[in-house]
Design a protein around this motif. Structure first.
Motif, PDB file in Angstrom:
ATOM      1  N   SER A  58       0.834  -1.212   0.000  1.00 19.19           N
ATOM      2  CA  SER A  58       0.000   0.000   0.000  1.00 19.19           C
ATOM      3  C   SER A  58       0.863   1.255   0.000  1.00 19.19           C
ATOM      4  O   SER A  58       2.014   1.241   0.424  1.00 19.19           O
ATOM      5  N   THR A  59       0.286   2.324  -0.479  1.00 18.29           N
ATOM      6  CA  THR A  59       0.907   3.645  -0.447  1.00 18.29           C
ATOM      7  C   THR A  59       0.068   4.535   0.451  1.00 18.29           C
ATOM      8  O   THR A  59      -1.172   4.548   0.344  1.00 18.29           O
ATOM      9  N   ILE A  60       0.731   5.271   1.338  1.00 19.23           N
ATOM     10  CA  ILE A  60       0.022   6.118   2.303  1.00 19.23           C
ATOM     11  C   ILE A  60       0.109   7.568   1.842  1.00 19.23           C
ATOM     12  O   ILE A  60       1.164   8.047   1.424  1.00 19.23           O
ATOM     13  N   TYR A  61      -1.017   8.260   1.926  1.00 20.57           N
ATOM     14  CA  TYR A  61      -1.101   9.679   1.578  1.00 20.57           C
ATOM     15  C   TYR A  61      -1.614  10.413   2.817  1.00 20.57           C
ATOM     16  O   TYR A  61      -2.538   9.931   3.482  1.00 20.57           O
ATOM     17  N   GLY A  70      -4.058  12.319  -4.309  1.00 18.17           N
ATOM     18  CA  GLY A  70      -3.303  13.459  -4.810  1.00 18.17           C
ATOM     19  C   GLY A  70      -2.560  14.183  -3.705  1.00 18.17           C
ATOM     20  O   GLY A  70      -1.850  15.166  -3.960  1.00 18.17           O
ATOM     21  N   SER A  71      -2.715  13.738  -2.467  1.00 19.53           N
ATOM     22  CA  SER A  71      -2.033  14.369  -1.328  1.00 19.53           C
ATOM     23  C   SER A  71      -0.579  13.895  -1.254  1.00 19.53           C
ATOM     24  O   SER A  71      -0.132  13.075  -2.054  1.00 19.53           O
ATOM     25  N   THR A  72       0.142  14.414  -0.250  1.00 18.17           N
ATOM     26  CA  THR A  72       1.560  14.080  -0.088  1.00 18.17           C
ATOM     27  C   THR A  72       1.721  12.597   0.253  1.00 18.17           C
ATOM     28  O   THR A  72       1.000  12.057   1.094  1.00 18.17           O
ATOM     29  N   VAL A  73       2.669  11.960  -0.424  1.00 20.04           N
ATOM     30  CA  VAL A  73       2.953  10.546  -0.160  1.00 20.04           C
ATOM     31  C   VAL A  73       3.834  10.445   1.091  1.00 20.04           C
ATOM     32  O   VAL A  73       4.857  11.125   1.217  1.00 20.04           O
ATOM     33  N   TYR A  74       3.427   9.576   2.027  1.00 19.70           N
ATOM     34  CA  TYR A  74       4.225   9.363   3.244  1.00 19.70           C
ATOM     35  C   TYR A  74       5.458   8.534   2.892  1.00 19.70           C
ATOM     36  O   TYR A  74       5.353   7.460   2.281  1.00 19.70           O
TER      37      TYR A  74
END
Length: 794
Positions: free
Chosen positions: A567-570, A581-585
């Motif tokens: 998973s990718t966290i934003y 579209g927010s900042t990627v953690y």
């Protein structure tokens, strides 16, 4: 008065003949081609104007539409039978616009039709001036008249084309000086914009002519340079986008002489353009220009662009969404040659065709004149002449080549004028045809012809079927009708032949509805098929925070993690809900003041997680002035020992306890005798919310008095002179006393030589002004400003 001309020239409208010189066959066709075709949809007819244009006199109308002045070749009227392949049936909606003239050569001409059945056209009033209109399928009529259009015969506003979506109407208007101007009419707000391409001629029968428009609002046409009389005119094709950007279009093999050049006729939705250019001997050839700007020239039955006596003269009229072109070609360059229809597919294959009964007759249209192809490329419509010169409409199915002719019920069956009979001009994706017929009195009437419905193509089917799925789906669309073309939408709009064409499976990764129709040669459009796919993917795990949300007495380093593999966290920290579209953690966050961290997680094959949030309250122990407490200000004269103190209050915050050392400073530093400050006691011990105080004392320097001194510098010399003059001893016994007196006088004179002032320099004290006293506190590694005091020295 000009001398009498040959029959083809005499029969031509001067408004028609004012622009483009073709060849003898083109000049012969000029009246019909402009009147019945070129006013609409940027057809080949528009371009058959003769170079020998003259003032459009009423006798020209008489010759065209009846009356004593018409040529003898038209005097013998005859009633004729329908051709063998005439109308197979359908419904006609007659269009007669209020204000149209009711004499020969006037009336209503309907020519451009969009997907919804809206029609753009022209009506000629009793003064033979042109006015344009837009008629929606429900019968509502909107006038289209350029403000600067002329009102005389051959002048006015000519609507020539409407795009398939009905958003734009384009054409030209002739002003009172017979100068041509293109226009673009936006149907959404009834706004008409004039198009005058830079370099276009500004004298009579010269200027800008807009011929075609697509759904993006890009207009194509031609502009004519030079003047009517100087013999230096030239034609340039152009394309103008909605923002006003103009691109000039020139065929490489266009001639360079007077009235040579290039004309852009039509444009499709993707921006492909068709048109013609005039080569050697001013014989026209066709071209197709792709979206990259590459121009391909072609001629029917010609090799390359060479011109021979038996070469077809080629005039494209219309282009469909796939790049297929239809138009007319002349089977030679003699007066007895016949016109044939042609269709050129996008791969360059050219097929000629003629309806049954289309022959080289006595009419100005000698043979077949295709004028419009629908955006989907399924239908071609136009007009053709029989042996008597009567015109008939036709529609050709491009799939199997079947041609069906049609005649309006009230159309004349007697050839009483050059323009006699029925013409189809444009056709939409549903097979509706817009056209015009002339009645027995040579008055024009517009119409929309809806052929008798044929069997619809099979309704498209979807695989997998509509439903709810827990993973993304790949959807295939098929149709049971052989050779069917499928068009689809995914945005909720109803599909038409202008919609995207289905060419392969569609990936559906989120809930959406696919709608589709099918078209096929010999069939009407299918019913709309619809399939809704609800994609219910397992949700990605919600992110977690470490440390957990809470109140802390120091800055925190926050780590965000997620249990879903890959998973990718934003995340956000500004109060906005996080999206992909927010900042990627990517690394831990430092939270040094109170804030809320929000995050989502996304992973392939999963729906996005719920929003996770953690509020961190950072409460670091410290000290400062009690809430709502402000120290006073000090305003004193230099040296004052009263009114020069103020109380400073200090309190602990967030549970602070301990001793705070106090210090003060004054800024700016005075120019003279700077003020000083001190705090008593110099430190306070804080515990809990108890307020402790310290007295701030300010010390300044007062002004000092000046020392007064006698002015002796000139007195010494004067006194000595007086003594010598008046007190010189006359007796020896007084010499000793005199010497003593002289010594005293000399001493006094010397002492007086020290300066000019009667006072020594004094002290004015601390420089007056406004100063800021800052009181700070320090306890271990913690330091803070606890008070700010304004000091005014008078």
């Amino acid at each position: 008065m000009r001398r009498r001309q040959s029959v083809p020239t005499r029969l031509g409208w001067t408004a028609v003949r004012a622009a483009i010189k073709f060849s003898d066959w083109a000049r012969r066709a000029a009246p019909v081609l402009l009147l019945i075709a070129a006013l609409f949809a940027g057809t080949a007819a528009w371009l058959t104007w003769s170079a020998s244009a003259h003032v459009w006199e009423r006798k020209s109308w008489n010759r065209l539409f009846g009356g004593s002045a018409r040529p003898s070749a038209r005097d013998a009227s005859a009633t004729i039978a329908r051709p063998e392949d005439s109308a197979s049936g359908g419904t006609y909606t007659i269009i007669d616009i209020s204000g149209a003239g009711t004499s020969a050569g006037t009336g209503t001409l309907a020519g451009g039709i969009d997907a919804a059945g809206d029609v753009a056209g022209v009506y000629l009033d009793s003064n033979e001036a042109a006015h344009s209109f837009l008629r929606t399928a429900d019968g509502t009529v909107t006038p289209i008249n350029a403000p600067l259009a002329g009102t005389g015969a051959t002048q006015g506003t000519f609507a020539l084309n409407i795009d398939p979506t009905g958003s734009y109407v384009t054409g030209m208007y002739a002003d009172s000086s017979n100068v041509y101007h293109g226009f673009l009419f936006q149907t959404a707000n009834d706004t008409l914009t004039t198009i005058d391409v830079s370099g276009a001629g500004t004298t009579g029968h010269r200027g800008t002519i807009a011929l075609g428009v697509n759904s993006a609002g890009t207009v194509v046409g031609t502009y004519i340079t030079g003047s009517y009389t100087d013999g230096t005119s030239y034609y340039y094709g152009f394309a103008q986008t909605l923002d006003g950007t103009v691109t000039t279009i020139e065929a490489p093999d266009a001639g360079t002489g007077n009235k040579d050049g290039t004309v852009a006729m039509g444009i499709n939705a993707s921006g492909e353009i068709t048109g013609l250019f005039f080569a050697t001997k001013q014989v026209p050839f066709g071209f197709v220009r792709d979206t990259a700007g590459t121009l391909t020239e072609f001629g029917v039955d010609c090799q390359g662009t060479s011109v021979t006596a038996d070469c077809y003269a080629t005039v494209p009229a219309s282009i469909d969404a796939a790049g297929d072109v239809t138009g007319t070609a002349r089977s030679g360059l003699t007066a007895s040659s016949v016109s044939h229809g042609f269709v050129r597919t996008a791969d360059g294959t050219i097929t000629t065709f003629d309806p049954t009964g289309s022959v080289a007759g006595s009419g100005e249209i000698s043979g077949t004149l295709p004028l419009g192809i629908d955006p989907g490329g399924n239908y071609i419509t136009g007009t053709y002449s029989d042996s008597s010169g009567l015109q008939h409409g036709f529609v050709r199915s491009t799939g199997d080549g079947t041609i069906t002719s049609f005649d309006a019920p009230a159309a004349t069956t007697t050839v009483t004028s050059v323009v006699a009979g029925t013409g189809g001009f444009t056709v939409n994706a549903s097979g509706e045809i817009a056209g015009t017929y002339s009645d027995a009195n040579s008055i024009f009437h517009g119409f929309v012809f809806t052929p008798t419905a044929t069997a619809p193509a099979a309704t498209p089917t979807f695989s997998p079927a509509a439903g709810t799925y827990t993973s993304a789906q790949t959807v295939a669309i098929s149709d049971a009708t052989a050779g069917a073309t499928i068009y689809y939408t995914t945005d909720g709009s109803t599909p038409t032949t202008s919609s995207p064409q289905y060419t392969g499976p569609i990936s559906v990764s989120a809930t959406e509805t696919i709608e589709a129709i099918a078209t096929a040669s010999g069939y009407s459009s299918s019913a709309v098929a619809s399939a809704t796919y609800t994609i219910s993917l397992p949700a990605t795990a919600a992110p977690t925070f470490s440390p957990a949300a809470g109140t802390y007495s120091s800055a925190q380093t926050v780590t965000i993690s997620d249990a879903t593999s890959g998973s990718t966290i934003y995340y956000t920290t500004n109060g906005n809900t996080p999206t992909t579209g927010s900042t990627v953690y990517s690394s831990p966050l430092t939270v040094s003041s109170s804030e809320t961290v929000e995050a989502i997680a996304a992973a392939t094959g999963y729906s996005n997680s719920a929003v996770a949030a953690a509020a961190y309250t950072i409460s670091i122990p410290g000290f400062g002035a009690p809430s709502g407490t402000q120290p006073g200000s000090i305003s004193i004269e230099p040296g004052a020992t009263t009114g020069n103190t103020v109380t400073i209050s200090v309190v602990g915050t967030n549970g602070f306890s301990g001793t705070v050392d106090l210090a003060c400073s004054i800024a700016p530093v005075a120019a003279k005798d700077p003020a000083t400050c001190a705090l008593s006691p110099p430190s306070v011990t804080l515990s809990g919310a108890t307020v402790e105080t310290s007295t701030l004392t300010v010390s300044t320097t007062g002004a000092s008095s000046a020392v007064i001194r006698p002015q002796w510098r000139s007195l010494g010399g004067t006194a000595l002179a007086v003594i010598l003059m008046f007190a010189f001893p006359r007796r020896r016994r007084n010499w000793l006393a005199m010497l003593i007196l002289l010594a005293i006088g000399a001493s006094i004179g010397i002492a007086g030589c020290g300066g000019n002032s009667s006072n020594s320099s004094g002290n004015s004290g601390t420089t007056s002004g406004t100063y800021t006293i800052t009181v700070t506190g320090t306890s271990g590694s913690t330091s803070a400003t606890v008070a700010t005091v304004t000091l005014t020295v008078k």
